[in-house]
Write a protein that holds these residues in place. Structure first.
Motif, PDB file in Angstrom:
ATOM      1  N   ARG A   1       1.571  -5.567   3.665  1.00  0.00           N
ATOM      2  CA  ARG A   1       0.484  -6.528   4.355  1.00  0.00           C
ATOM      3  C   ARG A   1       1.084  -7.804   4.524  1.00  0.00           C
ATOM      4  O   ARG A   1       1.611  -8.228   3.680  1.00  0.00           O
TER       5      ARG A   1
ATOM      6  N   ASN B   1      -7.812  -5.596  -1.793  1.00  0.00           N
ATOM      7  CA  ASN B   1      -7.480  -4.457  -1.074  1.00  0.00           C
ATOM      8  C   ASN B   1      -8.213  -4.199   0.255  1.00  0.00           C
ATOM      9  O   ASN B   1      -9.479  -3.968   0.021  1.00  0.00           O
TER      10      ASN B   1
ATOM     11  N   TYR C   1      -3.029   0.486  -4.206  1.00  0.00           N
ATOM     12  CA  TYR C   1      -2.585  -0.859  -3.453  1.00  0.00           C
ATOM     13  C   TYR C   1      -2.130  -1.741  -4.641  1.00  0.00           C
ATOM     14  O   TYR C   1      -2.724  -1.676  -5.859  1.00  0.00           O
TER      15      TYR C   1
ATOM     16  N   TYR D   1       0.362   5.376   1.282  1.00  0.00           N
ATOM     17  CA  TYR D   1      -0.377   6.258   1.869  1.00  0.00           C
ATOM     18  C   TYR D   1       0.409   7.765   1.753  1.00  0.00           C
ATOM     19  O   TYR D   1       1.484   7.741   1.503  1.00  0.00           O
TER      20      TYR D   1
ATOM     21  N   PHE E   1       0.784  -1.344  -0.063  1.00  0.00           N
ATOM     22  CA  PHE E   1      -0.150  -0.049  -0.041  1.00  0.00           C
ATOM     23  C   PHE E   1       0.887   1.336   0.135  1.00  0.00           C
ATOM     24  O   PHE E   1       2.116   1.180   0.432  1.00  0.00           O
TER      25      PHE E   1
ATOM     26  N   PHE F   1      -5.487   6.711   2.091  1.00  0.00           N
ATOM     27  CA  PHE F   1      -4.932   5.741   0.899  1.00  0.00           C
ATOM     28  C   PHE F   1      -4.618   6.418  -0.331  1.00  0.00           C
ATOM     29  O   PHE F   1      -5.461   7.157  -0.771  1.00  0.00           O
TER      30      PHE F   1
ATOM     31  N   GLU G   1      -7.952  -1.379   2.303  1.00  0.00           N
ATOM     32  CA  GLU G   1      -7.140  -0.281   2.805  1.00  0.00           C
ATOM     33  C   GLU G   1      -7.881   0.060   4.247  1.00  0.00           C
ATOM     34  O   GLU G   1      -8.876  -0.181   4.650  1.00  0.00           O
ATOM     35  N   GLN G   2      -6.720   0.806   5.061  1.00  0.00           N
ATOM     36  CA  GLN G   2      -7.198   1.272   6.457  1.00  0.00           C
ATOM     37  C   GLN G   2      -7.421   2.636   6.176  1.00  0.00           C
ATOM     38  O   GLN G   2      -7.037   3.439   5.580  1.00  0.00           O
TER      39      GLN G   2
END
Lengths: 112, 116
Positions: free
Chosen positions: A91, B102, A48, A35, A33, A45, B104-105
């Protein structure tokens, strides 16, 4: 072990293109990811990647090579508002397949 | 819009006090996380939870505990605050990921805690 490396700081000028690199080592890769975090604000975000290749989203693109443990975030047509910190996060299956491991962030300064 | 809220933006406490940081999300997310963010160290995971009453230690759980009695709420507890716990605390939430998807946080605005 787990490790994520990205440059601490970068500078660029308005209208230019900048590439922010991220290398990672993890035992159970399960997605990467990016950010964006403006000073004093929460991370938001951007992108991804879980398969190799390029994902494009407007002025921002993100690339992943799983075999090399490498990703980059490409920002085109830079604007002053792109001045922010950019966080690379992986992740890992080891963290119940859900938690992220963050790099320390790259602070990008865009000047006119 | 997903909304993650934290009980305070700024908090000042004294050494030895018990401190509660509250986080609430309104998107029915299974996963919730607590991070601290310090200059030069980035975001570090303290604890996370993937279900009600479930918790997992992150990278730096020492000196902290958590509670998740309801799905939407995740609390971080500093049993006896110390000056080295002065930091920005960020809460986040996400869906439980399907393989390769995905998740996402989404982050709350953060709580800047100062321990004197």
């Amino acid at each position: 072990g787990q490790n994520i490396d990205q440059p601490t700081e970068m500078t660029a000028t308005e209208g230019a293109i900048v590439q922010i690199n991220c290398t990672y080592q993890t035992s159970g890769f399960n997605g990467l990811f990016w950010y964006q975090q403006h000073a004093g604000e929460a991370p938001t975000f951007l992108s991804y990647n879980v398969l190799d290749g390029l994902e494009e989203k407007g002025r921002f693109s993100s690339f992943l090579s799983r075999s090399k443990g490498y990703s980059y975030l490409l920002l085109k047509e830079l604007q002053m508002k792109d001045s922010a910190s950019y966080l690379c996060a992986v992740r890992d299956l080891g963290q119940a397949g859900t938690a992220l491991i963050f790099g320390k962030g790259t602070t990008l300064s865009v000047s006119s | 819009d997903v909304k993650v809220t934290q009980s305070s933006r700024y908090l000042v406490k004294r050494t030895g006090e018990k401190v509660f940081l509250e986080c609430v999300q309104d998107m029915d997310h299974e996963n919730m996380f607590w991070y601290r963010q310090d200059p030069g160290l980035g975001l570090r995971l303290i604890y996370f939870s993937y279900d009600v009453k479930m918790k997992e230690k992150g990278d730096i759980p020492e000196g902290y505990s958590v509670s998740r009695e309801k799905k939407e709420r995740f609390s971080l507890i500093l049993e006896s605050a110390s000056t080295n716990q002065t930091s920005m605390y960020l809460c986040a939430s996400s869906f439980r990921p399907l393989a390769g998807t995905n998740n996402e946080q989404f982050f709350g605005p953060g709580t800047r805690l100062t321990v004197l």
